[in-house]
Motif scaffolding. Structure first.
Motif, short mmCIF file in Angstrom:
data_model
loop_
_atom_site.label_atom_id
_atom_site.label_comp_id
_atom_site.label_asym_id
_atom_site.label_seq_id
_atom_site.Cartn_x
_atom_site.Cartn_y
_atom_site.Cartn_z
N PRO A 133 0.82 -1.22 0.00
CA PRO A 133 0.00 0.00 0.00
C PRO A 133 0.85 1.27 0.00
N VAL A 134 0.33 2.29 -0.66
CA VAL A 134 1.01 3.58 -0.79
C VAL A 134 0.13 4.67 -0.18
N HIS A 142 -1.81 7.22 7.86
CA HIS A 142 -1.56 8.66 7.98
C HIS A 142 -0.13 8.96 8.43
N MET A 143 0.48 8.04 9.21
CA MET A 143 1.86 8.25 9.62
C MET A 143 2.81 8.08 8.44
N CYS A 144 2.49 7.14 7.56
CA CYS A 144 3.28 6.97 6.34
C CYS A 144 3.18 8.22 5.48
N ALA A 145 1.97 8.77 5.35
CA ALA A 145 1.79 9.97 4.54
C ALA A 145 2.61 11.14 5.10
N ILE A 146 2.58 11.31 6.41
CA ILE A 146 3.37 12.40 7.04
C ILE A 146 4.85 12.21 6.75
N ARG A 147 5.33 10.98 6.91
CA ARG A 147 6.75 10.70 6.70
C ARG A 147 7.16 10.92 5.24
N GLU A 148 6.38 10.39 4.32
CA GLU A 148 6.75 10.48 2.90
C GLU A 148 6.69 11.91 2.38
N VAL A 149 5.65 12.66 2.78
CA VAL A 149 5.55 14.05 2.33
C VAL A 149 6.70 14.88 2.88
N ASN A 182 -9.64 12.05 2.77
CA ASN A 182 -8.72 11.29 1.93
C ASN A 182 -9.46 10.72 0.75
N ILE A 183 -8.69 10.41 -0.27
CA ILE A 183 -9.19 9.71 -1.45
C ILE A 183 -8.37 8.43 -1.60
N GLU A 184 -9.05 7.33 -1.80
CA GLU A 184 -8.36 6.05 -1.94
C GLU A 184 -8.78 5.38 -3.24
N VAL A 185 -7.81 4.94 -4.00
CA VAL A 185 -8.08 4.20 -5.24
C VAL A 185 -7.21 2.95 -5.24
N THR A 186 -7.62 1.99 -6.02
CA THR A 186 -6.81 0.78 -6.22
C THR A 186 -6.45 0.69 -7.68
N VAL A 187 -5.17 0.70 -7.97
CA VAL A 187 -4.67 0.61 -9.34
C VAL A 187 -3.90 -0.70 -9.45
N VAL A 237 -3.83 2.87 -2.99
CA VAL A 237 -3.19 4.18 -2.84
C VAL A 237 -4.16 5.10 -2.12
N ARG A 238 -3.76 5.62 -0.97
CA ARG A 238 -4.58 6.57 -0.21
C ARG A 238 -3.83 7.88 -0.09
N LEU A 239 -4.49 8.98 -0.51
CA LEU A 239 -3.90 10.31 -0.42
C LEU A 239 -4.79 11.18 0.46
N TYR A 240 -4.19 11.81 1.45
CA TYR A 240 -4.90 12.72 2.33
C TYR A 240 -4.89 14.12 1.72
N ILE A 241 -6.01 14.81 1.80
CA ILE A 241 -6.14 16.13 1.19
C ILE A 241 -5.81 17.19 2.23
N ILE A 242 -4.82 18.01 1.91
CA ILE A 242 -4.35 19.08 2.79
C ILE A 242 -4.64 20.40 2.09
N GLY A 243 -5.65 21.13 2.55
CA GLY A 243 -6.05 22.36 1.87
C GLY A 243 -5.56 23.61 2.56
N GLY A 244 -5.46 24.71 1.77
CA GLY A 244 -5.15 26.01 2.32
C GLY A 244 -3.70 26.29 2.61
N VAL A 245 -2.79 25.62 1.93
CA VAL A 245 -1.35 25.83 2.15
C VAL A 245 -0.89 27.06 1.35
N LYS A 246 -0.16 27.94 1.99
CA LYS A 246 0.28 29.17 1.34
C LYS A 246 1.25 28.86 0.21
N GLU A 247 1.09 29.59 -0.89
CA GLU A 247 1.93 29.35 -2.06
C GLU A 247 3.39 29.73 -1.83
N ASP A 248 3.65 30.61 -0.86
CA ASP A 248 5.03 30.99 -0.60
C ASP A 248 5.69 30.08 0.43
#
Length: 333
Positions: free
Chosen positions: A107-108, A147-154, A171-176, A181-192
């Protein structure tokens, strides 16, 4: 003062790693690891993969004459160098095929990072020539929570800590294929926000991309956009991501500022990237010699067609034998 020719100033990377270096890598990454990590070839090859990264990132920097090796080539050399693995050299093709098959089932997890307008997401580009763009993500470690894997990898791929922003329900999860593959959505991050990978020679560029410019796909992992850019494991997330944004995007406070910007904005780029690993005649010759070794099993490689829980086709993985040899090796050092 006579000039220095290019052949004199730029070292030729064609030297195979010496036995001493391979022994050191074997000791660091295999012999001294917890015994539970030596219970299958899948785990052992993950350890060898870590050794391969260390070789490419550090050993090659210290010795400019060393040749860049693919993981397959490096694995062959490690099996030849390590006494505990040497009896399995005759089966290395099957071992490596089963390892690559196993990897695509691990899993990713990772994250889709959105800017303050929710119109752009952050993508990273791999290191090698011709690499694709993808969301920052990676394979789960043994017993690691999603979620701990996601924090570490990002954090490894972008240098950005999402731990305080992550909502496990977003989060959004798909199987390919066979991979979840599960990706957590992190919104509102400043572009700078300052982004920079913490790993060497893994990420070559980090860029904001407009979500509307990314091509959606159903179950195809790889795709190309109208701009010719290659994307990997991006397309299957675009439609559910747009639906999530429509439902969760807060009212814009930028007066449309983000919508007039260009299609992408680079926030970090490596000074140079490494060409893809090549295969020289020296390593090819060595691998051919390994493949041509007698195929009958030696001590520790026990033939078995029905050994339960193992995927290898024609021999048994004997962890007791390997662990005993490792203990003997450590004791003699």
């Amino acid at each position: 003062m006579s000039g220095i020719s290019r052949s004199q100033s730029v070292p030729t990377r064609n030297a195979l790693p010496p036995r001493e270096l391979l022994d050191d890598l074997c000791s660091r990454f295999v012999l001294n690891c917890p015994k539970e990590d030596l219970q299958s070839f899948e785990r052992i090859l993950f350890l060898i993969e870590c050794a391969h990264w260390f070789y490419e990132d550090n050993a090659m920097e210290q010795n400019p004459s060393l040749k860049s090796l693919s993981l397959r080539e490096f694995t062959s050399l490690m099996f030849q160098s390590c006494a505990a693995l040497r009896p399995y050299i005759a089966h290395i093709d099957d071992i490596y095929k089963d390892f690559t098959s196993y990897k695509v089932r691990v899993p990713v997890t990772g994250a889709i990072i959105l800017d303050e307008s929710y119109e752009r997401c952050l993508l990273v580009k791999g290191w090698k020539a011709g690499a694709s763009w993808s969301f920052p993500r990676g394979k789960k470690a043994k017993d690691e929570e999603d979620h701990m894997c996601a924090i570490r990898e990002v954090l490894e791929e972008t240098g950005f800590d999402i731990s305080k922003l992550l909502n496990v329900d977003h989060n959004i999860e798909v199987t390919v294929g066979q991979q979840r593959v599960r990706l957590y959505i992190i919104g509102g991050v400043k572009e700078d926000t300052v982004f920079a990978p913490q790993t060497k020679k893994e990420i070559s560029e980090i860029t904001w991309h407009r979500v509307d410019d990314l091509p959606p796909t159903n179950f195809e992992a790889s795709s190309r956009g109208p701009n010719g850019m290659k994307y990997f494991m991006v397309g299957p997330f675009i439609r559910p991501l747009k639906a999530w944004i429509q439902e969760n995007c807060p009212p814009l406070t930028t007066n449309g500022e983000a919508s007039v910007k260009g299609s992408s904005t680079c926030v970090w780029k490596a000074k140079s990237s490494s060409p893809s690993s090549g295969s020289g005649s020296g390593i090819n010759s060595l691998i051919e010699n390994i493949h041509s070794m007698e195929s009958h099993p030696s001590k520790g490689a026990v033939l078995s067609d029905d050994f339960p829980g193992k995927s290898f086709r024609n021999f048994r993985f004997d962890s007791k034998y390997i662990l005993q040899l490792i203990d003997d090796t450590i004791s003699s050092q």
